[in-house]
Scaffold this active site. Structure first.
Site, PDB file in Angstrom:
ATOM      1  N   ALA A  12       0.792  -1.161   0.177  1.00 49.87           N
ATOM      2  CA  ALA A  12      -0.016  -0.175   0.059  1.00 49.87           C
ATOM      3  C   ALA A  12       0.908   1.406  -0.081  1.00 49.87           C
ATOM      4  CB  ALA A  12      -0.817   0.036   1.208  1.00 49.87           C
ATOM      5  N   ALA A  13       2.158   1.078  -0.755  1.00 50.23           N
ATOM      6  CA  ALA A  13       3.091   2.206  -0.461  1.00 50.23           C
ATOM      7  C   ALA A  13       2.897   3.150  -1.774  1.00 50.23           C
ATOM      8  CB  ALA A  13       4.386   1.933  -0.593  1.00 50.23           C
ATOM      9  N   ARG A  18      -1.816   9.884  -9.742  1.00 48.52           N
ATOM     10  CA  ARG A  18      -2.666  10.383 -10.913  1.00 48.52           C
ATOM     11  C   ARG A  18      -4.198  10.440 -10.485  1.00 48.52           C
ATOM     12  NH1 ARG A  18      -1.403   5.366 -14.227  1.00 48.52           N
ATOM     13  NH2 ARG A  18      -3.277   5.561 -15.220  1.00 48.52           N
ATOM     14  N   ASN A 362     -46.840   8.668  18.194  1.00 49.67           N
ATOM     15  CA  ASN A 362     -47.202   9.334  16.680  1.00 49.67           C
ATOM     16  C   ASN A 362     -46.582  10.698  16.728  1.00 49.67           C
ATOM     17  OD1 ASN A 362     -48.282  10.669  14.475  1.00 49.67           O
ATOM     18  ND2 ASN A 362     -49.845   8.995  14.439  1.00 49.67           N
ATOM     19  N   ASN A 371     -32.187  19.846  19.481  1.00 46.36           N
ATOM     20  CA  ASN A 371     -31.145  18.967  20.203  1.00 46.36           C
ATOM     21  C   ASN A 371     -29.729  19.811  20.616  1.00 46.36           C
ATOM     22  OD1 ASN A 371     -30.743  18.785  17.527  1.00 46.36           O
ATOM     23  ND2 ASN A 371     -29.216  17.023  17.896  1.00 46.36           N
TER      24      ASN A 371
END
Ligand code: UD1
Ligand code: CA
Length: 449
Positions: A12-13, A18, A362, A371
């Site tokens: 994953a280097a 691009r 309801n 909040n």
């Protein structure tokens, strides 16, 4: 076979210039999940017990993501000297002596666990080196698998290949696996005398062949090995991923009215007999239980939807939305960090955040849980069977008791006892004849001007 000890090494280097992004390449997402996590998940699903990640310099972001996902080891490759060099950064992990060592790329998110299992199966059957290959009409850029009498003798990189070798359409996916007992000796024998001056992992094949080791290929489908080096390829990967997930959902008993308009995340879980109407988007972390219906144009992330519930059209479930059985969430309703208990209804134009809505309550149109005071978030608790009249504001922290009734248009700032009526709005007054008298007076003034 799963008892065989195994080490996965994920490369994953790559920075991925691009991509034209500040984000390292492998953190770009497919199905709302970083590419590198797809590779890790496929390896885990194929029974790979330990995972070592090879990352480049200044990749703290990658390290954070992969350690949160349970990477066992993170090693660094400071200089990009080739795929074999990258793998050897994990030398200490390899030296621990796993029976299987499998190398994957962090930018190849579509590889299937079954394919990796097939690779491991070949090792279990006695192969020393397994190369995962694929056939393609467009082999340019890939290493070609050079076979003699049906045996893999070398992998030739594009730049090193002769015209005849370039005509080969059987290519190296990049995924290679090794018997643990041979891997370090092979890697250490790889040199960098090639056109790029890099240590090519692929040279392990020719070395192994010369040493009389067993080198075999496993063939996968071309679309499993697409890498994403730029945004166009990333979009192509995404399209393939989505197509697969739609097919999986349909096969598992989910109705997709217009499959091509539904967007999944890698971890979306849908029970049987769920119906998804057109243009629904699933962000990460959504679970929908059987029989639920997600109506058109809804957006869900980090949410759980209970059995038989309906959501939408045009609903938004944000992280922490937790809907019980048979709950109804209607149009232009947003739920965030809210538990909506069985049978409750929140049908129109409402915001429920940091709240509990009790069973069968309801919530009328236009209700808002207030909040946030600009500094802190506060909780609203609405009891079972409560009725909140339309256009009410519930100013948190506040508690509405079970079975309580809130008059429409109330701004509720104090707790309401169970079964009580609360009305918190200006008292209505009407003056007989006032409007008619007003009109007469104003008309007279206007005429005099
Ligand atoms: C490589 C393979 C090629 C194969 C192709 C499949 C080699 C020599 N060639 O070629 O046979 O067909 O992948 O896509 O292995 N990486 C590092 N450090 C390095 C070099 C590479 O981590 O020093 C990582 C890259 O980030 C990438 C992967 O290894 O994830 C492949 O590297 P890349 O340079 O793209 O190899 P290719 O030339 O495409
Ligand atoms: Ca590549």
């Amino acid at each position: 076979m799963t008892e065989r000890s195994s080490l996965g090494i994920v490369l994953a280097a790559g920075e991925g210039t691009r991509m034209r992004s500040t984000l390292p390449k492998v953190l770009h997402e497919v199905g709302s999940r970083s590419m590198v996590l797809h590779a890790m998940a496929a390896a885990r699903a194929a029974g790979v017990a330990r995972l070592a990640l090879v990352v480049g310099p200044n990749m703290a972001a990658v390290e954070k993501v992969v350690s949160a996902a349970g990477a066992d080891e993170i090693v660094h490759q400071a200089e990009r000297l080739g795929t074999a060099h990258a793998v050897l950064r994990a030398r200490a992990a390899i030296a621990e002596g796993a029976e299987d060592v499998i190398v994957l790329y962090g930018d190849t998110p579509l590889v299937r666990a079954e394919t990796l299992l097939a690779v491991r199966a070949r090792l279990a059957q006695g192969a020393d080196v397994v190369v995962l290959g694929f056939r393609t009409a467009r082999p340019t850029g890939y290493g070609r698998l050079i076979e003699v009498d049906g045996r893999l003798v070398a992998i030739r990189e594009e730049k090193e290949a002769t015209d005849a070798e370039r005509a080969v359409t059987f290519c190296n996916s990049g995924i290679m696996a090794f018997r643990g007992g041979v891997v370090l000796a092979l890697l250490d024998a790889i040199g960098n005398a090639n056109s790029k001056g890099e240590y090519y992992l692929t040279d392990a094949v020719e070395i192994a062949h010369r040493r009389g080791l067993t080198v075999v290929t496993v063939e996968g489908a071309e679309d499993e090995f697409l890498g994403a080096n730029d945004r166009v390829q990333l979009a192509t990967c995404e399209a393939i991923f989505q197509k697969r997930r739609r097919a999986e959902a349909l096969a598992n008993g989910v109705t997709l009215v217009a499959p091509e308009t539904v967007v999944f995340a890698a971890d979306t879980e849908l029970g049987p007999d769920v119906t998804i109407e057109p243009n629904v988007v699933f962000g990460p972390g959504v679970r929908v239980a059987s029989g639920a219906r997600i109506r058109a144009f809804s957006h869900l992330e980090g949410a759980r939807v209970g059995e038989g519930a309906t959501v939408g059209p045009f609903a938004r479930l944000r992280p922490g939305a937790d809907l019980g059985r048979e709950v109804h969430i209607g149009n232009f309703v947003e739920i965030k960090n809210g538990r909506i208990e069985d049978g409750a209804k929140v049908n129109h134009l409402t915001y429920i955040g940091d709240a509990r809505v009790g069973a069968k309550a309801n919530i009328g149109a236009g209700t808002i849980t207030c909040n946030y005071d600009g500094y802190f978030k506060h909780h609203t608790d609405i009891g079972a069977g409560a009725f909140v009249g339309s256009n009410s504001s519930l100013v948190a922290p506040v508690k509405i008791g079970d079975g309580a009734y809130i008059g429409s248009g109330s701004v509720v700032t104090q707790d309401v006892p169970a079964d009580a009526l609360a009305v918190a709005r200006g008292r209505q007054m009407s003056r007989e004849g006032w409007a008619a008298a007003f009109r007469t007076r104003m008309a007279r003034i206007k005429a005099a001007k």
